[in-house]
Scaffold this active site. Structure first.
Site, short mmCIF file in Angstrom:
data_model
loop_
_atom_site.label_atom_id
_atom_site.label_comp_id
_atom_site.label_asym_id
_atom_site.label_seq_id
_atom_site.Cartn_x
_atom_site.Cartn_y
_atom_site.Cartn_z
N ASP A 11 -78.91 -4.90 -21.20
CA ASP A 11 -77.66 -4.32 -21.69
C ASP A 11 -77.12 -5.18 -22.83
O ASP A 11 -76.79 -6.36 -22.62
CB ASP A 11 -76.65 -4.26 -20.54
N ASP A 101 -77.33 1.46 -25.86
CA ASP A 101 -77.36 0.00 -25.77
C ASP A 101 -77.85 -0.53 -24.43
O ASP A 101 -77.69 -1.73 -24.15
CB ASP A 101 -75.97 -0.58 -26.07
N GLU A 102 -78.46 0.29 -23.60
CA GLU A 102 -78.96 -0.23 -22.32
C GLU A 102 -80.14 0.59 -21.83
O GLU A 102 -80.30 1.76 -22.15
CB GLU A 102 -77.86 -0.27 -21.26
#
Length: 395
Positions: A11, A101-102
């Site tokens: 993350d 983003d993860e």
């Protein structure tokens, strides 16, 4: 499920704000807020002053007057995300993206070739820092649920491995909000019963939780409190829709603020659609009101597209229609999804009409040279396939 901690949850930390600090050295080490009317993201320096994502801009500036406010740059965030996901896929082919983003990564088959999961996670973090210039936190555990919890505990810029023999010792002291699906309402119900930690929830039997929270939620939380999560990392799952959502503070939000959040969500969704070579027709606006009730509004376009402008226009029309209800009831979450996704054709636009002959053949060849040979036909260029539009040819 493997008996070893082999699932990584990676993350990126304060992603939008970290990209801004990376690209502008003057912002490093300083409180940064991305977005003016509503906080889309903020740096950890701003978070330390109480600023949070989805907070109104005026409140954020009152909490942190020295914060530097910058407009969002979705193209920069998309490029950074692509670079990070390339590192993910270089690490293991088993990557399940959750958002820009993860992602979850399964490294269970790499011990003999690369080494233990903890070392793989450390190398991944170092590569993201060196090649992309961004901090990233990684949690490592036996289940997807616990890996995500571990990354949340390890933030910012950390690495935490939860070995199988200490899973419950790690999980049970954590607050109940760490359990997936426990929002303010559910947390309030649990705390009214004196249940403040995951361990206290785990000590209740399943029927008691079902009686308190209902069948689905009770069974779900009982399983998670004992770290029962059989889900594998899923690669290449074909989705019927793509969406994004953004939580909002409980304070009133102006139509302009909501429009800014909506535009960012549509940009994010359409970027993912184009990356996946998907087009869609049905735009759905999702709302959560201040009383935690929800509503959805949908509109279906005449033809599928992955272009931002028509999908954003449809979403804005839905938002305008919902404004009286929002004004009456307040709003704490805004979401957008695009459904009726096609089977993977790329949407293209043709700026001219063409007739059969050498000129058309040359046009076909030019388009194929630039965009590949997948499914460009004379019939499409002649407009005989109304569901597909062609790319603008190079001058």
């Amino acid at each position: 499920m493997s008996g070893e901690a082999t699932i990584l949850h990676a993350d990126l930390d304060a992603f939008y704000a970290s990209v801004e600090q990376r690209d502008d050295p003057r912002l490093r080490g300083r409180p940064v807020i991305v977005g003016g009317g509503v906080v889309l993201a903020c740096s950890y320096e701003a978070k330390a002053r109480g600023v949070r994502s989805a907070m109104g801009g005026r409140q954020a500036r009152r909490l942190c007057p020295e914060a530097i406010v910058v407009p969002p740059r979705m193209a920069a965030y998309t490029a950074a995300s692509r670079a990070v996901f390339e590192i993910f896929r270089h690490t293991t082919p088993l990557v399940e993206g959750l958002s820009i983003d993860e992602a979850f990564l399964d490294v269970g088959g790499l011990r003999r070739l690369v080494g233990p999961p903890a070392g793989i996670a450390a190398e991944l973090r170092e590569r993201v820092r060196r090649q992309v210039g961004l901090p990233i936190t990684v949690g490592v555990a036996r289940t997807k649920f616990l890996a995500k919890v571990a990354s949340g505990v390890a933030k910012p810029d950390g690495l935490l491995v939860v070995e199988p023999d200490r899973e419950l010792a790690f999980l049970h002291p954590l607050p109940v909000e760490r359990l997936w699906g426990v929002g303010p309402v559910t947390a309030g119900r649990l705390r009214e019963r004196g249940l403040r930690t995951v361990g206290q929830v785990a000590r209740l039997d399943e029927p008691a939780l079902v009686s308190l929270l209902g069948g689905g939620a009770g069974r779900h939380l009982h399983a998670l409190a004992h770290n029962r999560d059989p889900r594998a990392v899923q690669v290449g799952r074909r989705r019927s829709s793509m969406g994004a959502q953004h939580a909002l503070a409980r304070e009133p939000h102006s139509p302009a603020e909501l429009d800014a959040v909506l535009a960012g969500l549509v940009d994010r969704v359409t970027g993912r659609m184009r990356d996946a070579r998907r087009t869609g027709r049905t735009v759905t606006l999702r709302l959560r009101f201040a009383d935690y009730t929800r509503a959805t509004r949908s509109h279906t376009l005449d033809k599928p597209t992955a272009q931002t402008a028509p999908l954003r226009a449809a979403a804005r029309a839905l938002l305008r229609a919902a404004l009286p209800l929002i004004e009456q009831r307040g709003v704490t979450l805004l979401g957008v999804s695009v459904g009726n996704l096609d089977g993977g054709h790329t949407q293209l636009t043709l700026p001219f009409t063409a007739e059969p002959g050498p000129a058309l053949d040359a046009a076909v060849d030019a388009v194929r040279d630039r965009f590949g040979s997948r499914a460009l036909t004379r019939g499409v260029l002649l407009g005989r396939d109304p569901g597909v539009e062609m790319p603008r040819l190079p001058d």
